[in-house]
Design an enzyme around this catalytic site. Structure first.
Site, PDB file in Angstrom:
ATOM      1  N   ASP A 391       0.004  -4.988  -4.955  1.00  0.00           N
ATOM      2  CA  ASP A 391      -0.446  -6.377  -4.785  1.00  0.00           C
ATOM      3  C   ASP A 391      -0.933  -7.001  -6.090  1.00  0.00           C
ATOM      4  O   ASP A 391      -0.711  -8.180  -6.335  1.00  0.00           O
ATOM      5  CB  ASP A 391      -1.608  -6.433  -3.789  1.00  0.00           C
ATOM      6  CG  ASP A 391      -1.181  -5.954  -2.421  1.00  0.00           C
ATOM      7  OD1 ASP A 391       0.024  -5.963  -2.139  1.00  0.00           O
ATOM      8  OD2 ASP A 391      -2.079  -5.571  -1.639  1.00  0.00           O
TER       9      ASP A 391
HETATM   10  N1  LIG Z   1     -10.732  -2.968  -5.274  1.00  0.00           N
HETATM   11  C1  LIG Z   1     -11.340  -3.418  -4.188  1.00  0.00           C
HETATM   12  O1  LIG Z   1     -12.553  -3.666  -4.201  1.00  0.00           O
HETATM   13  C2  LIG Z   1     -10.581  -3.614  -2.918  1.00  0.00           C
HETATM   14  C3  LIG Z   1     -11.236  -3.502  -1.682  1.00  0.00           C
HETATM   15  C4  LIG Z   1     -10.500  -3.698  -0.518  1.00  0.00           C
HETATM   16  C5  LIG Z   1      -9.164  -4.018  -0.586  1.00  0.00           C
HETATM   17  N2  LIG Z   1      -8.541  -4.158  -1.791  1.00  0.00           N
HETATM   18  C6  LIG Z   1      -7.123  -4.535  -1.839  1.00  0.00           C
HETATM   19  O2  LIG Z   1      -6.363  -3.436  -2.232  1.00  0.00           O
HETATM   20  C7  LIG Z   1      -5.227  -3.871  -2.967  1.00  0.00           C
HETATM   21  C8  LIG Z   1      -5.211  -3.132  -4.267  1.00  0.00           C
HETATM   22  O3  LIG Z   1      -4.010  -3.356  -4.952  1.00  0.00           O
HETATM   23  P1  LIG Z   1      -3.252  -2.194  -5.686  1.00  0.00           P
HETATM   24  O4  LIG Z   1      -2.151  -2.882  -6.433  1.00  0.00           O
HETATM   25  O5  LIG Z   1      -4.192  -1.357  -6.426  1.00  0.00           O
HETATM   26  O6  LIG Z   1      -2.702  -1.273  -4.535  1.00  0.00           O
HETATM   27  P2  LIG Z   1      -1.784  -1.633  -3.299  1.00  0.00           P
HETATM   28  O7  LIG Z   1      -1.326  -3.053  -3.383  1.00  0.00           O
HETATM   29  O8  LIG Z   1      -2.555  -1.238  -2.098  1.00  0.00           O
HETATM   30  O9  LIG Z   1      -0.499  -0.780  -3.495  1.00  0.00           O
HETATM   31  C9  LIG Z   1      -0.572   0.600  -3.603  1.00  0.00           C
HETATM   32  C10 LIG Z   1       0.836   1.119  -3.825  1.00  0.00           C
HETATM   33  O10 LIG Z   1       0.761   2.467  -4.239  1.00  0.00           O
HETATM   34  C11 LIG Z   1       1.861   3.171  -3.705  1.00  0.00           C
HETATM   35  N3  LIG Z   1       1.457   4.565  -3.506  1.00  0.00           N
HETATM   36  C12 LIG Z   1       0.675   5.050  -2.527  1.00  0.00           C
HETATM   37  N4  LIG Z   1       0.500   6.371  -2.672  1.00  0.00           N
HETATM   38  C13 LIG Z   1       1.231   6.735  -3.756  1.00  0.00           C
HETATM   39  C14 LIG Z   1       1.450   7.968  -4.414  1.00  0.00           C
HETATM   40  N5  LIG Z   1       0.918   9.117  -3.963  1.00  0.00           N
HETATM   41  N6  LIG Z   1       2.230   7.988  -5.515  1.00  0.00           N
HETATM   42  C15 LIG Z   1       2.770   6.841  -5.978  1.00  0.00           C
HETATM   43  N7  LIG Z   1       2.586   5.647  -5.390  1.00  0.00           N
HETATM   44  C16 LIG Z   1       1.805   5.585  -4.297  1.00  0.00           C
HETATM   45  C17 LIG Z   1       2.238   2.470  -2.416  1.00  0.00           C
HETATM   46  O11 LIG Z   1       3.657   2.373  -2.305  1.00  0.00           O
HETATM   47  P3  LIG Z   1       4.463   3.569  -1.646  1.00  0.00           P
HETATM   48  O12 LIG Z   1       3.906   3.754  -0.297  1.00  0.00           O
HETATM   49  O13 LIG Z   1       5.908   3.072  -1.674  1.00  0.00           O
HETATM   50  O14 LIG Z   1       4.288   4.724  -2.531  1.00  0.00           O
HETATM   51  C18 LIG Z   1       1.683   1.053  -2.585  1.00  0.00           C
HETATM   52  O15 LIG Z   1       2.681   0.086  -2.781  1.00  0.00           O
HETATM   53  C19 LIG Z   1      -5.328  -5.358  -3.141  1.00  0.00           C
HETATM   54  O16 LIG Z   1      -4.563  -6.041  -2.181  1.00  0.00           O
HETATM   55  C20 LIG Z   1      -6.808  -5.599  -2.861  1.00  0.00           C
HETATM   56  O17 LIG Z   1      -7.043  -6.909  -2.353  1.00  0.00           O
HETATM   57  C21 LIG Z   1      -9.243  -3.920  -2.956  1.00  0.00           C
END
Ligand SMILES: NC(=O)c1ccc[n+]([C@@H]2O[C@H](COP(=O)([O-])OP(=O)(O)OC[C@H]3O[C@@H](n4cnc5c(N)ncnc54)[C@H](OP(=O)(O)O)[C@@H]3O)[C@@H](O)[C@H]2O)c1
Ligand SMILES: NC(=O)c1ccc[n+]([C@@H]2O[C@H](COP(=O)([O-])OP(=O)(O)OC[C@H]3O[C@@H](n4cnc5c(N)ncnc54)[C@H](OP(=O)(O)O)[C@@H]3O)[C@@H](O)[C@H]2O)c1
Lengths: 465, 97, 97, 465
Positions: A391
């Site tokens: 994201d």
């Molecule tokens: N930081 C905060 O405080 C917080 C709190 C709550 C929510 N969030 C939300 O969390 C999200 C964070 O974004 P992000 O870009 O860090 O993560 P993300 O958008 O959640 O994407 C994580 C990606 O990692 C891949 N993945 C998962 N396990 C894996 C593995 N073992 N090896 C390789 N790839 C793996 C997944 O694809 P595959 O399944 O295809 O591997 C997924 O597309 C945002 O939408 C944010 O709003 C953040």
């Protein structure tokens, strides 16, 4: 003239309050954060020790010591052994304990009022009751959050009328509180009152998805702070008032920052379902095709690059790939490649999540940059390596006005000359939407578990000699 | 304590909390969360005071719980924060090791 | 007011003052100086209270001086600050005029 | 239930305290500064109005209104007509009034204690006495500062043993304070006490040079704040305590920032002579020769430049040249030259002095840059135009370890491709030392009064059509 207890006790509490604020101030830089925390720790010890001679404390010293020692031992041991990736739930757990403690204090105080041993003016009674409600909600809510994150509780209960039920329970709690306020706190009333408040905390937390938990934990952290502040007022210990409200205000601010960086209002996190996004996510159709690359080619591209920016995300945390990534970085650096890390404010599942993991792997913090500081550099970057982030690098946030993440600031990896994305397959990110980045001409997908892929990259670079 | 005075203290503490936290960089947000979690562990002092005043069994049991939970909050919060901050290093320091 | 409570209020006010001011950019340092000068013009309230309690001629004269000087501090400080801040404009606003 | 006086009065004071802090917070950006100040003004009005129904106020309403109205009228009128360049002394004057008010309050309170109408616990008496000393010093000291800056008092008295005398007077004030503390405040004692405290303020300020005054004014501003805070404690009005101490802390910080930016410790400003620097300033001998330029050539250079940075200093304030400079800037901008302003933190004689003057002339604040933000740009600048600035552009701060300004951050105008310096002649700056900049190869001197020279530049640029 020896200073007496009426001087030593308040003086120690005052010192503690000053040191707490000083300790939090230290958090403004990684250089001072640690010494600040140590001072805060000293303050805590001082406050606890001096409480043994607090004029109101008249007995139960033995029990006090047993409680202190046993709780400290368990908490210390658990906090020591827990893995870095489990930090969110530990914070939830300890936070819940604080809320529970505040609620228990309210319980004893209200019992004392009932037995006539203590009297409270109406304001104090009101503050005590509010502190009890807030503390109880923070307690039970945090424990549910802990259970969910720890994997002890996988189901996300949702049913029609859930919001209504929550409202009814909460209203009932308030009514009982008013009853206590008017008729005085009888044990039965108190039991029902606390039970309802605890139930409210459970009901509110149960439907929230695991991935939203960090926001909720931050909110409960603020609530516990406020409850503690209220207890400070009831017990007439200003140090508690200050420490509690400082944390309450800070936690509220942090919660808002998180919700804002996630591009979701707080009410949305708390009251509406998570994952609704994928239904109505149509918007700009992804055009172009997804092209993949293998580890050897990716390693070559990076090894001969001048400048590489690594963008870690939640996937890196899941795969525990941070150590391998650091090994790769050191290899590249020794070849003369300039490597930096770019961290999005909500990458991962906790604010600052990636920083903690990278720090654990030994990445020095001056190689790590915030979004504002690094975004301008992508156009001059040869390779942007995205590791399990999704994201936070989705250009839909800039391009697709109908996207739920539209307007959220993102890391502009699509502007780099080449972009390599490591993920396992077609999995979406937290928001559940399609990522336009994967369809860009200069993007290559490198499929596989982040840890294994990182190992492959290391071997690839090493093979080049 | 007079209600107005308490309100002043709350107001100032809130301003202080907001201003102090506004300057914390995103890199330290997780330790900040656990550090502020630790700070409200001061509630253990309140627990000790009520346990110290407790007479009936119920009061003693609830007071004991208050101390136990408060101490867990303080100690656990501290250790977790310490562990995290311990990991943050600049390149200079890294090299020294 | 109890001494300890006063100390707490002083301590928190000092922290607030330092944190709030630390974020003021150099460009606003003169208005900051005159603005904080205006804020302590609140002393006029103290002057009014003592003049309101004064009985003897000396007390009344000194109380009158307290109100007069305090009011001068407040009003003068305000007008001077206002005048300075009035002059700070961004390019956008300039163009509109 | 109508809210009574015991609710309205404290509620109004509480609101005022919140608005004061909010108002000062607004100062963190020029966009919010004005509305913040207006809220603070509303708070002040509210606090004053509500004091008429303060429970302790029992009479003298007429006198109160006379004092309020007459003081307000005079202060309003004077503050309206005063020239922008005279701001420092106006701040000194109004600040002195605040200090005097605090001292007068202490006077009445102590007289009441003497007549037995009021009693004070020892702590309160101590705080009252300290507030009296601090307020009196701020009062008489600020008035001397005002007189000096206004040109009413040109002499700087200095004689051997001056520090000792000051010390003796100050010690005597403390002794009398202790006497009052022990024996109670008799009118005679009080008279001597206040007379000595006022004398101390005069004696400390008299030897300080006019150019050091802004630091001293800032210090007295902090002192008045503290005195007001102490009065708030004595009168049990927390709003005064908070407003006073917030200002006290802020003023202390600002004073330190000023002293640091001037590269002089505060003690040096207060206790040692000003102008000592020129005697022992030898250091790196200036080599090279001073080359001058005339207005027409300078105008041509700037008119055909891509990028010009203007560095104003104290001389611009003296010559009131800011309006001409802005006219010149607009001319250059219309020719496509990119013009910015670079402001050193202690350019001029007050922190932010130049900003206020440029703002007065209508220069938008987004054309104005702080030292840290602009220093990197000088190497790519065609012409750096220095207008009546001297110390703040002296490369001796970087090059000459023996210079009194060594280590002070400066604006690196010597790194620009060309540097033009406007000044009247061989006059040194505030620190009295030689400026290595004037001897650089790429520096040209443009002699004359800043206002006249600016006019010449305008005509020169216009002549180019
Ligand atoms: N930081 C905060 O405080 C917080 C709190 C709550 C929510 N969030 C939300 O969390 C999200 C964070 O974004 P992000 O870009 O860090 O993560 P993300 O958008 O959640 O994407 C994580 C990606 O990692 C891949 N993945 C998962 N396990 C894996 C593995 N073992 N090896 C390789 N790839 C793996 C997944 O694809 P595959 O399944 O295809 O591997 C997924 O597309 C945002 O939408 C944010 O709003 C953040
Ligand atoms: N900002 C503060 O808060 C503050 C407070 C106290 C002290 N200071 C000190 O003040 C100094 C400020 O540095 P600065 O560079 O702004 O000024 P400066 O070093 O004092 O130099 C001013 C220059 O302007 C020239 N000048 C005077 N009148 C002029 C006129 N009518 N037309 C043209 N030029 C004129 C003078 O040379 P000629 O006589 O040859 O014309 C002089 O060299 C620093 O040393 C600082 O430490 C600052």
């Amino acid at each position: 003239m020896m200073p007496g207890v009426d001087f030593i006790v308040p003086a120690a509490y005052f010192t503690a309050a000053v040191l707490f604020i000083y300790g939090l101030k230290g958090m403004s830089s990684p250089v001072t954060a640690r010494s600040g925390m140590i001072w805060a720790g000293v303050a805590m010890l001082l406050a606890v020790l001096v409480t043994f001679i607090h004029p109101k404390v008249e007995g139960n010293y033995g029990l006090m010591i047993i409680a202190l020692v046993s709780a400290s031992a368990v908490a210390w041991w658990w906090a020591r052994i827990v893995a870095m990736t489990d930090m969110p739930q530990m914070i939830a757990l300890y936070n819940g304990m604080g809320g529970g403690s505040a609620a228990a204090i309210a319980g004893v105080e209200l019992l004392k009022v009932h037995s006539g041993q203590a009297s409270m003016v109406p304001t104090t009674l009101l503050v005590a009751a509010f502190g009890a409600i807030i503390g109880s909600i923070a307690f039970s809510g945090s424990l549910i959050a802990f259970a969910k994150l720890q994997g002890w509780m996988r189901k996300t209960w949702r049913f029609p009328g859930q919001q209504l039920l929550n409202l009814v329970v909460f209203a009932a709690t308030l009514v009982l509180g008013a009853w206590i306020f008017i008729d005085g706190p009888t044990p039965t009333l108190l039991l029902a009152f606390f039970a309802l408040a605890l139930l409210a905390g459970i009901l509110v937390t149960v439907p929230i998805g695991g991935a939203d938990m960090p926001v909720v934990i931050s909110l409960y952290n603020a609530l516990t702070g406020i409850a503690v502040g209220f207890k400070g007022y009831v017990l007439e210990i200003p140090a508690l008032m200050i420490a509690g409200i400082v944390v309450g205000a800070a936690g509220t601010l942090l919660t808002q920052l998180m919700a804002k960086a996630m591009n979701r209002p707080l009410t949305n996190v708390l009251f509406s379902g998570f994952g609704k996004a994928d239904e109505d996510a149509a918007g700009v159709a992804a055009s172009g095709e997804i092209k993949s690359i293998d580890g050897t080619d990716a390693a070559i591209q990076m090894a001969y690059a001048d400048k590489v920016i690594i963008v870690p995300g939640y996937g890196m945390a899941v795969a525990q790939a941070q150590h391998k990534i650091w090994e790769l970085t050191e290899l590249l650096t020794s070849r003369g490649v300039k490597v930096s890390f770019a961290i999005h404010p909500v990458a991962g599942r906790m604010p600052g999540h990636m920083n903690v993991l990278l720090a654990e792997a030994g990445v020095p913090y001056d190689m790590i940059f915030d979004l504002e500081d690094i975004n301008a550099q992508f156009p001059t970057t040869d390779v942007a390596l995205v590791i399990g982030a999704n994201d936070v690098v989705n250009p839909a946030a800039r391009k697709d006005t109908s996207s739920p993440i539209y307007g959220m600031p993102i890391l502009d990896v699509d502007k780099a000359k080449n972009c390599i994305v490591i993920k396992r397959g077609q999995g979406t990110g937290f928001s559940g939407i399609e990522n336009l980045l994967f369809f860009e001409d200069n993007t290559r997908m490198l499929y596989g578990d982040a840890q294994k892929v990182a190992q492959a990259l290391i071997s690839g670079v090493k093979a080049l000699g | 304590m007079e209600g107005w005075i308490a309100l002043y203290i709350f107001m100032l503490a809130a301003f202080t909390g907001i201003e102090v936290i506004r300057r914390v960089p995103a890199i330290l947000h997780t330790p900040l969360m656990s550090g502020s979690n630790f700070i409200h562990g001061i509630v253990v002092v309140g627990g000790m005071v009520v346990l110290g005043m407790a007479d009936t069994t119920t009061e003693i049991v609830v007071g004991f719980i208050a101390v136990f939970l408060g101490a867990g909050n303080a100690v656990g919060g501290y250790v977790v924060t310490e562990r995290m901050l311990d990991m943050f290093k600049s390149s200079d320091k890294n090299k020294k090791e």
